[in-house]
Structures are given as structure tokens and as C-alpha cells.
Design an enzyme around this catalytic site. Structure first.
Site, short mmCIF file in Angstrom:
data_model
loop_
_atom_site.label_atom_id
_atom_site.label_comp_id
_atom_site.label_asym_id
_atom_site.label_seq_id
_atom_site.Cartn_x
_atom_site.Cartn_y
_atom_site.Cartn_z
N GLU A 153 -2.62 -8.27 4.72
CA GLU A 153 -1.97 -9.79 4.76
C GLU A 153 -1.50 -10.33 5.86
OE1 GLU A 153 0.86 -9.81 1.12
OE2 GLU A 153 -0.58 -10.41 0.03
N GLU A 312 -4.72 -6.50 -4.93
CA GLU A 312 -3.92 -6.79 -5.62
C GLU A 312 -2.88 -7.97 -5.97
OE1 GLU A 312 -0.31 -6.34 -2.32
OE2 GLU A 312 -2.04 -5.69 -0.95
C1 GLA Z 1 2.04 -8.25 -1.35
C2 GLA Z 1 1.97 -6.89 -0.29
C3 GLA Z 1 1.64 -5.48 -1.08
C4 GLA Z 1 3.70 -6.03 -1.52
C5 GLA Z 1 3.25 -7.51 -2.69
C6 GLA Z 1 4.24 -7.26 -3.68
O1 GLA Z 1 0.62 -8.84 -2.00
O2 GLA Z 1 1.04 -6.52 0.27
O3 GLA Z 1 2.85 -4.51 0.06
O4 GLA Z 1 4.63 -6.63 -0.98
O5 GLA Z 1 2.77 -8.25 -2.31
O6 GLA Z 1 5.23 -8.02 -3.36
#
Ligand code: GLA
Ligand code: ZN
Length: 673
Positions: A153, A312
Site C-alpha cells: 500500500e 485484501e
Molecule cells: C491494510 C494492510 C494490511 C492490514 C489491513 C487491515 O490493507 O495492507 O497489512 O493492515 O490493512 O487493517
């Protein structure tokens, strides 16, 4: 051409982030056994593992990852392998404290969380390249390897750093972009408030200033910060392409998260081999499935319409909002399959096994604290089977009915300080128009303002404050050639340097809209204006009014009160073969629906009156067939007419006539023919 499909994955992807380093190895065996039970086909590993893979400088410990990948392979589970460059180890920062990023006010962030990175820092770049090279060399030929997951991210939690290395890097970027300092002065309008620079060396990042800083400088800093993150992604990607050919490289986006507005995903979409996205339900009282649909549509659009992958989302509650409700029974499956309907080649979660320690222990997981005798686990197993039964849709593409224009750079500019009204929020307008289209059961592509729009009968411009002359020409040609355009107020005001276009507002849109705007007159909080329209219809607006002068456009609705009383509020301009609508106030959902109804008639889009509210119908089509996804977000059973007979893939039943979709359920019909 780089590979775009996870290597060796023959089904849709189902699984999640797997962080086994939190558990003794004995637990891993239970993990893979349960993964098989749940139908897991791929997991993401190693994203935060740098400190474990390189416990001290130059000393590597790959044994555990070797064993883990071997174990996954032995159980037929593919690996999305992370480069751990979002979380450099503590020893790295002891040696290189300047790799910690600095906020605009000069505060240097500390180690102890994640993502504490100055992306201009040469030592960080070198270390990231080194660990990536090690991993690529070691695992390029590992039979479990399906794809590479670079970093995590980009853009959160720190999108821009304001340190001295970044200042120097920014000056280099400015030189490359503008060549001369006078060109910077011109672009930034530094004549105002005596900000003229005589040399590049006098320019700094837009750090904290006594009052509002130069807006064009701030906008360029956003561009610079985004480009710097992209440089670092590309550097890792190129190492992986060189050492691990044939394996796609991605980094997980967060396309629609308003807290993550710092990335210009249009520029990133073509840099990754496969677009992947993370999406979490924002529980702010609005319908979460609409926000989800928008995120999925935006992600598909960033992928150029090609299949993408939801890397995700959550099985149930998350843990970083003020209040984090659990998902209702069935909601996880609806969420997952809604992403699939809109182009995702599967559904993965953060994370496989819920953590007992650390910052995210209250974030739900596929395997909850309560183990397998839980509702979440049972729903995960059921969803795994559903996803498996949809594998034939791989490679098909979602069919869109209309386009919404979207531009992160315009959003950056709009969000700078000292605007006519802080109540006008470009993202809010984008959400509102999207929701109105969703409620008309139209599937939406997002498009850059300069993209080819000829495939769409209807194009909506929710609020694009920054718009180039080229974008204006693009929209004019689109309408002349028969398109229907809907434009909301405060669009087309400034150019790429946040300079107001020459002449009357809205510069590049004057011709296509057939009007000018003399003045803006935003409303005070709570104030509303009435708008009178055809056949006695009345709407209301708030937040914004303005003084519109028609120059070819017809007035369809008129302000009935307020300073703009008697002037046009909603206009329509026939131009060439098409028409262009303009909306000069903030309409609520009934007003948006009314305008979109007229525009949809112009665009000859038939109303989908047979579909109840919150019953989502989306199509994917391709070589293997045409698939109709129907997602019932309501608590009543629904019946949806089918235009052809077909086979429902989740139940295996034949479907004809009217398809029954029970309350909260999803149905996917492969249409015959
Ligand atoms: C983000 C991150 C994960 C985790 C999720 C959930 O998307 O990439 O590592 O922290 O949020 O909070
Ligand atoms: Zn920095």
C-alpha cells in the site's frame, strides 16, 4: 510482455495474507490443513518479514521461508511473495536515522510501527534493492511462487516526506520537469506575494508556513511524492522482472479509500503487471455495498478494464475505525462476490489467522480467535466452495453502461486551501453521482478526462475542478459525436498548475456546456435553495449556487430563491449529435436521479425498473460465456427477469424466466447461447 496471471493458479484466487512468523512452526501444519478445508488457492506471505529474513546487516535467515514455501507447495497452495520493503528492521534505522520520514512541521517519525520511510533516502533505496535481489534470486524458481507483491500500500501511512533529502530530490524533479527556474516561477505564479525564486536551490518542500502556502507548489509536491513512490516501485519491479521472468509483479492499491488520496493510480495502473486492490468497508452510516461497488469499478478502470484481483478485504469487522461492526451473516460472501462481479479474479483477505498480539489483533480473519467452531469460519468454508464453482469466469470482463470521470490530480488541487466553500467536497460529489447511477442499476467505468469516451452513451463529471484544455476538447468532441454529458458545478476551473483558465468560467467547458458562470455564491451551513423545473417539479440544492449565463444552453430548472433566484440551475445544451447537462448546485439524491433520468433518456439507456433497490445486477462476458451476477443486499427475496435461459453456478440449478434470489443471497447465471 510480462505475465499478467498468477503463475500456476488454475482457479480463482481465494485466501489471504498469511503471517506465520507470528506462530510456532507446529501451527503451520494446522494452517495448511485448514486452508485446504477452506478451499484456499493462494496466500500472501513475507510482506513484513525483513527483520526475520535479515536479522542483522548482511546476515540472512531464509530457512523458515524455504520451509514455509515448500509446505504451501506440498499442499497445492500458491504463494504471492512479498518484498518486505515497507518495514525495514530496527538495525537499519539505527544505522540510517535519516531514512525515517519527516512531517511538514519538521517532526521526524520514529521506528515502532510500519511504513516509516523517506522514499528519497539513498540508503533505503539501496537496502530495498538488496533485499529484493536476494529474495528474487532465491525464490525465482520456487514451485510455489505465483506472483510478487512489492512493498505494501504505497502512500500510507506516510505519503510525502519533507526532509532535506526530499528537498534535494524535489529540486531535481523540478529541474527535470521545468528546465528553468523561471518556468517554475511562471507555473506557480510566484509573482503573487513576492515568492519569486532566483535559483532552484532556493526552493523547499511546502513545509509549514505562517498562512496559506503557494497552491501550485503544494500540487507539484503531491506529484513529486507520487512519482517518488513510483520510482521505488519500478526499481523493485525491474529487479524482479530481470531475476524472476514469467512471474507477474504487483503492489496492492487502495483505489477508492479517501484517506489514501495521494496516489495517482492512473499512472500506476500501467506499471503493475496485474492490478490488485485492498478494500475495507467504511462504516460511516452510508450503504457500504455502494462504496464497495465504486471501489471495484474504479479498480477495474485503473486496470484498463482487464481482470484484476482483490488482494485484501475483511471477513468481518476491522479495527482501525472509531466503531467496527461485525459483518452480518452472508455479508462477507456478498462483498467478495460483488468484487468478483466487477472484475476481480477471486477474493483474498487480511488475514488468514487472527493475530493474538500486535496492533491488528482485533481485526477479523479467516480463522478467528475462536477457531473453527465459529460463524466466520463456517462462512469462509462456504465461500471457498462458491468461489471455486465460479472458476470458469476467469478472464471475462465486466460490462459497463456509463462512465464517470475521475482524476486524482484534480482532487489534490481541489483539496488545497482557500476555496469558495469548504463545504464543497469533490469526493462527496463523486460518491453521490456514483450512488445515483448505482440506484439506476447502471454499471460504471471510471475514466480519465482525456481518455477515449466514445464507447459510453453517458458520461458524468461529478466535480473536476482541475481540467486541461485537452480534456475540454475531448468532452466537446464526445458530445458532438452523439454522447450525453452531465457536468456538476465547480468543474473546469483551473489548469494543471492550479491557474484559473483564461476568460469566463468554466474555461475548457464553455463550448460544450453552452454557458458561462459569472460568479460563485456558496451557501452558508444549513441554507437551502429551491429549484423550479418542468411540469411544476421542484428540487432543492445546498452548499453551492452560482450565476450561470446561458450562451446556447436551454434552462431546464431555475433557482427559485437565494442570490441566484431567476437564473439557471440546471441546463441542457444540444451540440452536434449529443447533449450536455450542467448542474449549478448541490443536489440531493432525488435531484441527481431526476437529472440522470433525463440524461439517460438522451443517451437512450432504458430504465431498469424491474430491478428492486439494492439488488445489484452486473455482467461479465468473454470467451467462456456471459455471466449475470445478481446480489441481493436486501432482507426480502427478489425475482429478477432473465433475458435467456441459463445455469446458476452456485447451486447448479437451471434458470429460466424469473430468477429467484433469496434475501441476502448471490446468484451467478451462465446465460445460454
Ligand atoms: C491494510 C494492510 C494490511 C492490514 C489491513 C487491515 O490493507 O495492507 O497489512 O493492515 O490493512 O487493517
Ligand atoms: Zn525525505
Amino acid at each position: 510482455m510480462p505475465e499478467t496471471i498468477p503463475k500456476g493458479l488454475t482457479r480463482l484466487a481465494f485466501g489471504g495474507d498469511y503471517n506465520p512468523e507470528q506462530w510456532p512452526e507446529s501451527v503451520w501444519h494446522e494452517d495448511v490443513r485448514l486452508m485446504r478445508e477452506a478451499g484456499v488457492t493462494m496466500v500472501s506471505v513475507g510482506i513484513f518479514s525483513w527483520a526475520l529474513l535479515e536479522p542483522s546487516p548482511g546476515e540472512y535467515a531464509f530457512g523458515w521461508l524455504d520451509r514455509l514455501l515448500d509446505l504451501l507447495h506440498a499442499h497445492g497452495i500458491r504463494a504471492d511473495l512479498g518484498t518486505p520493503t515497507v518495514a525495514p528492521p530496527a538495525w537499519f534505522y539505527r544505522a540510517q536515522p535519516e531514512a525515517l520520514p519527516v512531517a511538514a512541521d519538521g517532526t521526524r517519525y520514529e521506528f515502532g510501527s510500519r511504513g516509516a520511510i523517506c522514499h528519497s533516502n539513498a540508503d533505503y533505496r539501496e537496502a530495498a534493492a538488496a533485499i529484493t535481489t536476494r529474495l528474487a534470486t532465491r525464490y525465482a524458481d520456487h514451485p510455489a511462487l505465483a506472483m510478487w507483491h512489492v512493498h505494501n500500500e504505497y502512500g500510507v501511512p506516510v505519503s510525502a516526506c519533507y526532509c532535506e533529502s526530499c528537498a534535494a530530490h524535489f529540486r531535481r524533479w523540478l529541474r527535470a520537469t521545468y528546465e528553468t527556474v523561471d518556468a517554475v516561477n511562471e507555473a506557480w505564479g510566484t509573482a503573487f506575494w513576492g515568492q519569486r525564486y532566483a535559483d532552484f536551490n532556493q526552493i523547499n518542500p511546502p513545509r509549514v508556513t505562517p498562512t496559506v502556502g503557494n497552491p501550485a507548489q503544494a500540487l507539484d509536491y503531491k506529484r513529486f511524492a507520487d512519482a517518488t513512490l513510483r520510482e521505488n516501485f519500478v526499481a523493485e519491479r525491474d529487479i524482479l522482472h530481470r531475476l524472476s521472468p514469467g512471474v507477474p509483479v504487483t503492489t496492492n492499491f487502495m483505489t477508492a479509500l479517501s484517506q489514501c488520496d495521494s496516489i495517482d493510480y492512473w499512472a500506476w495502473g500501467s506499471e503493475v503487471d496485474l492490478v490488485t486492490n485492498d478494500h475495507y468497508l467504511i462504516t460511516d452510516g452510508r450503504r457500504t455495498h455502494v462504496n464497495l461497488a465504486m471501489a471495484a469499478d474504479l479498480t477495474r478502470s485503473v486496470a484498463g478494464g482487464a481482470p484484476w484481483l482483490l488482494l485484501e478485504h475483511s471477513t468481518s469487522g476491522i479495527n482501525w475505525q472509531p466503531r467496527n461492526p461485525a459483518k452480518a451473516p452472508g455479508q462477507m460472501a456478498r462483498n467478495s462476490l460483488a468484487h468478483v462481479a466487477r472484475g476481480s479474479e477471486g477474493a483474498l483477505f487480511f488475514q488468514w489467522r487472527q493475530s493474538r498480539r500486535g496492533a491488528e489483533k482485533f481485526h477479523s480473519a479467516m480463522l478467528p480467535h475462536g477457531g473453527t467452531d465459529t460463524r466466520v469460519w463456517r462462512e469462509v468454508v462456504e465461500l471457498g466452495a462458491s468461489v471455486d464453482s465460479l472458476s470458469e469466469i476467469r478472464g471475462t470482463r465486466t460490462v459497463a453502461d456509463a462512465a464517470v470521470l475521475w482524476d486524482w490530480q484534480s482532487w489534490w488541487a481541489q483539496n488545497l486551501q482557500w476555496r469558495p466553500s469548504e463545504d464543497h467536497d469533490a469526493r462527496e460529489r463523486a460518491d453521490a453521482f456514483y450512488e445515483a447511477l448505482y440506484d439506476r442499476h447502471l454499471t460504471v467505468d471510471f475514466a480519465h478526462p482525456e481518455a477515449d469516451l466514445s464507447a459510453y452513451p453517458l458520461v458524468v463529471v461529478p466535480a473536476l475542478y482541475l481540467m486541461t484544455q485537452a480534456a475540454g476538447r475531448n468532452l466537446t468532441e464526445y458530445v458532438e459525436n452523439g454522447g450525453t454529458l452531465v457536468v456538476s458545478y465547480f468543474s473546469g476551473i483551473v489548469d494543471e498548475h492550479d491557474a484559473v483558465h483564461d476568460g469566463a468560467y468554466p474555461g475548457p467547458l464553455r463550448d460544450v456546456l453552452g454557458l458561462t458562470v459569472e460568479e460563485f455564491s456558496p451557501l452558508l451551513p444549513g441554507d437551502r435553495v429551491r429549484i423550479a423545473g418542468p411540469e411544476g417539479s421542484e428540487l432543492t440544492g445546498d452548499v453551492w449556487t452560482e450565476f450561470v449565463v446561458p450562451r446556447g444552453a436551454d434552462t431546464v430548472w431555475t433557482f427559485a430563491d437565494g442570490l441566484a433566484a431567476g437564473r439557471p440551475a440546471i441546463t441542457r445544451h444540444r451540440l452536434g449529435e449529443g447533449s450536455a447537462w450542467y448542474v449549478a448546485t448541490r443536489l440531493a439524491s432525488d435531484g441527481l436521479d431526476a437529472v440522470l433520468g433525463w440524461a439517460a433518456d438522451d443517451a437512450r439507456i432504458a430504465p431498469r425498473a424491474e430491478l428492486p433497490r439494492d439488488v445489484e445486477a452486473v455482467r461479465r462476458t468473454g470467451e467462456s460465456g456471459t455471466y449475470l451476477f445478481v446480489i441481493n443486499h436486501t432482507s426480502s427475496d427478489a425475482k429478477v427477469p432473465l433475458e435467456a435461459h441459463g445455469t446458476e453456478l452456485l447451486t447448479g440449478d437451471r434458470a429460466a424466466g424469473r430468477l429467484a434470489v433469496p434475501a441476502g443471497a448471490v446468484r451467478v447465471v451462465r446465460l445460454d447461447g
